[in-house]
Design a protein around this motif. Structure first.
Motif, PDB file in Angstrom:
ATOM      1  N   CYS A   1    -128.557 -89.418   2.596  1.00 22.07           N
ATOM      2  CA  CYS A   1    -129.349 -89.020   3.016  1.00 22.07           C
ATOM      3  C   CYS A   1    -131.131 -89.582   2.867  1.00 22.07           C
ATOM      4  CB  CYS A   1    -130.125 -87.840   2.035  1.00 22.07           C
ATOM      5  SG  CYS A   1    -130.916 -87.800   0.151  1.00 22.07           S
TER       6      CYS A   1
ATOM      7  N   CYS B   1    -130.211 -94.332  -1.012  1.00 21.87           N
ATOM      8  CA  CYS B   1    -129.136 -93.212  -0.447  1.00 21.87           C
ATOM      9  C   CYS B   1    -128.805 -93.516   0.813  1.00 21.87           C
ATOM     10  CB  CYS B   1    -129.917 -92.359  -0.599  1.00 21.87           C
ATOM     11  SG  CYS B   1    -128.228 -90.785  -0.105  1.00 21.87           S
TER      12      CYS B   1
ATOM     13  N   CYS C   1    -126.336 -86.615  -4.039  1.00 23.36           N
ATOM     14  CA  CYS C   1    -125.351 -86.474  -2.735  1.00 23.36           C
ATOM     15  C   CYS C   1    -123.931 -87.482  -3.063  1.00 23.36           C
ATOM     16  CB  CYS C   1    -125.697 -87.760  -1.487  1.00 23.36           C
ATOM     17  SG  CYS C   1    -126.804 -86.672  -0.898  1.00 23.36           S
TER      18      CYS C   1
ATOM     19  N   SER D   1    -133.004 -91.252   0.403  1.00 23.45           N
ATOM     20  CA  SER D   1    -134.198 -91.229   0.089  1.00 23.45           C
ATOM     21  C   SER D   1    -133.910 -92.508  -1.338  1.00 23.45           C
ATOM     22  CB  SER D   1    -133.912 -89.623  -1.910  1.00 23.45           C
ATOM     23  OG  SER D   1    -132.429 -90.146  -2.523  1.00 23.45           O
TER      24      SER D   1
ATOM     25  N   CYS E   1    -127.667 -90.885  -4.174  1.00 29.48           N
ATOM     26  CA  CYS E   1    -129.192 -90.573  -5.162  1.00 29.48           C
ATOM     27  C   CYS E   1    -127.797 -89.566  -5.723  1.00 29.48           C
ATOM     28  CB  CYS E   1    -129.732 -89.879  -4.591  1.00 29.48           C
ATOM     29  SG  CYS E   1    -129.481 -88.141  -3.710  1.00 29.48           S
TER      30      CYS E   1
HETATM   31 ZN   LIG Z   1    -128.938 -88.831  -1.382  1.00 29.72          ZN
END
Ligand SMILES: [Zn+2]
Length: 206
Positions: A144, A141, A176, A146, A173
């Motif tokens: 963020c 992502c 988000c 991830s 993700c």
């Molecule tokens: Zn994210």
């Protein structure tokens, strides 16, 4: 006699490694001296002519076709057939893949499963139901960090489903991802029930 004919799909959001996985599988077949061919749609103008390119620098020679049906003109000698960015083809790709499978070829297709709104992308959902093997790849992502990005966020204003280019998008993700306002979930979430009745009571096993 080749007996590996089947249909494989590689899907996911942008930057998930779909094209490099497609190129890897085609190269793998080439190393076994199987005749291969790769196709991509003329709609995809990002790669240089006659190639499929991945973001990590892998390339493979490819035939650029205007329509899915054009693949049948060039695929007669091939046994393993790659199709990149299959979301750029219309529904006729479904029939073309049926024909190729009946000709006992192996087809490996990659593409976006969801568009910038988070909705199923063109013919891809139907292709997924026909596939014998499906691999859904995830990206990192951009917001963020991830490593389970599964949505393609459009970061410019446009209502076109197909807007070719990399700078207009980023992998996000599910937490988000921000779809356009008209495509955001409008489900009213009911009040949680903390004192739910027991689910099983007086169960008798016969
Ligand atoms: Zn994210």
């Amino acid at each position: 006699m080749y007996s590996g004919y089947r249909f494989e799909m590689i899907v996911g959001c942008m930057s998930a490694g779909k094209s490099s996985e497609l190129i890897r599988r085609i190269e793998r077949a080439r190393l076994a001296y199987l005749p291969t061919i790769m196709f991509r749609s003329a709609t995809d103008t990002r790669s240089r002519p006659d190639h499929v390119e991945s973001r990590n620098g892998l390339t493979s020679q490819a035939i650029v076709v205007e329509t899915a049906k054009d693949m049948l003109k060039y695929s007669s000698q091939a046994i393993v057939i790659g199709v990149d960015e299959c979301q750029f083809f219309d529904d006729s790709l479904i029939d073309v893949i049926h024909v190729l499978l009946r000709q006992k070829k192996k087809v490996i297709a990659s593409g976006l499963d969801l568009d910038y709104r988070g909705l199923p992308f063109g013919c891809v959902p139907q292709l997924l139901t026909l596939a014998d093997r499906v691999d859904k790849l995830l990206a990192v992502c951009r917001k963020c960090g991830s490593d389970f990005a599964c949505r393609t966020q459009r970061v410019v204003q446009s209502n076109e489903q197909i807007l070719v280019g990399d700078s207009q998008y980023e992998a996000r993700c599910i937490h988000c991802f921000e779809p356009p306002s008209e495509y955001q979930l409008k489900l009213e979430i009911p009040e949680p029930q903390y004192f739910a009745p027991p689910i099983t009571q007086n169960v008798s096993i016969v």
